[in-house]
Scaffold this active site. Structure first.
Site, short mmCIF file in Angstrom:
data_model
loop_
_atom_site.label_atom_id
_atom_site.label_comp_id
_atom_site.label_asym_id
_atom_site.label_seq_id
_atom_site.Cartn_x
_atom_site.Cartn_y
_atom_site.Cartn_z
N LYS A 128 0.43 -6.09 -9.96
CA LYS A 128 1.23 -4.88 -9.74
C LYS A 128 1.51 -4.23 -11.09
O LYS A 128 1.90 -4.90 -12.03
CB LYS A 128 2.53 -5.22 -9.03
CG LYS A 128 2.34 -5.73 -7.61
CD LYS A 128 3.65 -5.99 -6.91
CE LYS A 128 4.28 -7.28 -7.34
NZ LYS A 128 5.43 -7.66 -6.50
N ILE A 158 1.22 -1.93 -2.79
CA ILE A 158 1.95 -3.14 -2.44
C ILE A 158 3.28 -2.75 -1.81
O ILE A 158 4.18 -3.56 -1.66
CB ILE A 158 2.10 -4.08 -3.66
CG1 ILE A 158 2.31 -5.54 -3.23
CG2 ILE A 158 3.18 -3.63 -4.60
CD1 ILE A 158 1.13 -6.15 -2.55
N TRP A 159 3.41 -1.44 -1.49
CA TRP A 159 4.49 -0.93 -0.63
C TRP A 159 5.88 -0.90 -1.26
O TRP A 159 6.86 -0.65 -0.58
CB TRP A 159 4.56 -1.72 0.69
CG TRP A 159 3.26 -1.78 1.39
CD1 TRP A 159 2.55 -0.73 1.92
CD2 TRP A 159 2.45 -2.94 1.62
NE1 TRP A 159 1.37 -1.16 2.47
CE2 TRP A 159 1.28 -2.52 2.30
CE3 TRP A 159 2.60 -4.27 1.32
CZ2 TRP A 159 0.28 -3.40 2.67
CZ3 TRP A 159 1.60 -5.16 1.70
CH2 TRP A 159 0.45 -4.72 2.37
N HIS A 160 5.97 -1.11 -2.55
CA HIS A 160 7.30 -1.10 -3.18
C HIS A 160 7.60 0.31 -3.70
O HIS A 160 7.68 0.56 -4.89
CB HIS A 160 7.35 -2.13 -4.32
CG HIS A 160 7.11 -3.52 -3.86
ND1 HIS A 160 6.72 -4.54 -4.70
CD2 HIS A 160 7.19 -4.08 -2.62
CE1 HIS A 160 6.58 -5.66 -4.00
NE2 HIS A 160 6.85 -5.40 -2.74
N TYR A 161 7.80 1.22 -2.77
CA TYR A 161 8.03 2.62 -3.14
C TYR A 161 9.39 2.79 -3.83
O TYR A 161 10.32 2.03 -3.59
CB TYR A 161 8.01 3.50 -1.88
CG TYR A 161 6.90 3.22 -0.92
CD1 TYR A 161 5.57 3.35 -1.31
CD2 TYR A 161 7.17 2.80 0.38
CE1 TYR A 161 4.54 3.10 -0.42
CE2 TYR A 161 6.15 2.54 1.27
CZ TYR A 161 4.83 2.69 0.87
OH TYR A 161 3.82 2.43 1.74
#
Length: 461
Positions: A313, A411-414
């Protein structure tokens, strides 16, 4: 807890209406219910009794089976990157890979939060939903390989954010059962808390301005609908009450825009117009990549096969994207453009992380989990890597740069969308509006920790 379709449930007047029963909404509602009357509105269903949600080994099933009322709602960004949003009580903690890692003291300070209160809130969360896992052979080998590859020091087992290699926390218990944020509702005063499932909030209600919102207008409730399409209104008890959006980094700005709060050129006219997943992390210096591994993942098309994969990430990306409304229907995802690698420094961070991952893969500790004929991002194979051949030294990073672009995913960690001092003030009140706050990851300038759930849980508390 009630279904929105339950005709026997009649909303009362509430001190607080919390929109979104996710990572921030559950601890927030539990905390507020100790002293106040609270309504928690969740657009999805319950995670309990659904083995695809509760069992670690079924993790990938949620992402493969997406429908109109599944815990995962998929969408694709304008660049064509597949994504997913949580649609279930517990939010992201009900569908994520479960790694738990606190934000650093510097991040807590940057967020303007009191350090001692933040630490107490972390501990409050951790008593219910986290533990330090026992590592199996794959994760243990990955850990040793990170250290061998130079991701040091060895920080042992800890929830704290530290440069180096560590065994972090997990929200899965030793039997592989998920402990989502909704478990924190054990702290709630049940006499003061109503929870509505499958309640899709469509609009924040404001008083005093007619068709157009003006500075100083106040929220007084929300309009929501049930799966049968019936709409209802629920209201605040008095002028001291608040609507608090915890709908996530995509959902909260979407609701603000749909309700008339946001850039004027993005708002619609009042008249119609056409239109053990992860348990160990390597935090590198100086780039600050987060390197994690998932294992036991089913291989599509190969019955019974299981694989491991390693994720990098890019921490705190310098590129920024946009979110605008796609339609006036709240069930439609907003139009999202991420602009990954818009800033070339993010690509350099990705390159550095992939270089580290290759050293992990080539470490002796990891040999039992790789094949000699496996290809590497920089070229060659595990048995004959280009990175060990001086003839390829000049082109390794260029090859990896192409790999980063081709293998780019989310990885969807907005984060962002409702930033402090831009959309909300330091107490998370929406600027220019009375009785309305936003409390979730949309207020962050960057994603805290190696995974944001710990900080969002703490923030809700």
């Amino acid at each position: 807890m009630h279904e929105a379709t339950d005709s026997k449930f009649h909303p009362q007047l509430y001190d607080y209406i919390v929109v979104g029963g996710g990572t921030a909404g559950c601890p927030l509602a539990a905390t507020l219910s100790q002293k106040f009357r609270v309504l928690l509105l969740e657009r999805g269903g319950s995670p309990y009794g659904n083995p695809n949600v509760t069992l670690r080994d079924n993790f990938i099933v949620n992402y493969l089976n997406q429908g109109s009322d599944t815990p995962v709602q998929g969408f694709v960004s304008t660049e064509g990157v597949p994504n997913a949003r949580a649609r279930v009580l517990g939010g992201g903690t009900s569908i994520n890979i479960g790694f738990y890692n606190r934000a650093s003291p510097q991040v807590i300070s940057d967020l303007g939060l009191d350090g001692s209160l933040a630490n107490a809130s972390f501990r409050w969360v951790e008593q219910v939903v986290t533990s330090v896992p026992r590592l199996g052979p794959y994760q243990a080998a990955f850990r040793r390989s990170l250290i061998k590859a130079g991701v040091t020091p060895d920080n042992g087992a800890s929830y704290d954010f530290q440069v180096g290699t560590q065994t972090g926390g997990t929200i899965f218990d030793d039997q592989g059962t998920r402990r989502p944020a909704s478990n924190l509702l054990v702290y709630a005063n049940p006499r003061n808390l109503d929870i509505l499932l499958h309640a899709q909030v469509e609009l924040i209600l404001f008083s005093g301005s007619g068709d157009f919102l003006l500075a100083g207008d106040r929220s007084y409730g929300v309009k929501y609908s049930d799966p049968l399409g019936r709409t209802r209104t629920t209201l605040l008890k008095n002028l001291q009450g608040e609507v608090i959006l915890c709908a996530g980094t995509l959902g909260s700005p979407q609701l603000l825009l749909l309700s008339g709060v946001g850039p004027a050129n993005q708002l619609f006219s009042p008249s119609p117009v056409e239109s053990a997943l992860a348990q160990v992390v390597g935090i590198t210096a100086p780039f600050g990549n987060f390197i994690e591994a998932a294992c036991g993942v089913a291989v599509t098309g190969v019955p019974g096969a299981r694989a491991g994969n390693i994720i990098e990430k890019v921490a705190g990306p310098l590129s920024s994207g946009t979110l605008v409304l796609q339609s006036k229907n709240v069930r439609d995802n907003p139009l999202v453009t991420f602009n990954y690698f818009q800033d070339p420094r993010d690509l350099q961070t990705c390159i550095a992380g992939v270089n580290t991952i290759e050293e992990v893969i080539l470490a002796n500790s990891f040999r039992p989990f790789v094949y000699d004929n496996q290809t590497l991002p920089s070229g060659g194979t595990v048995g004959a890597p280009n990175r060990r051949n001086p003839a390829f030294a000049a082109t390794i990073n260029t090859t990896i740069a192409n790999y980063c672009r081709e293998r780019l995913t989310t990885i969807w960690h907005y984060h962002g969308g409702c930033l402090v001092n831009q959309v909300v003030d330091s107490d998370y009140r929406v600027l220019g509006i009375k009785g309305l706050r936003v409390v979730d990851g949309s207020t962050f300038k960057y994603s805290p920790g190696t995974i944001p759930q710990a900080t969002i849980l703490m923030l809700g508390r």
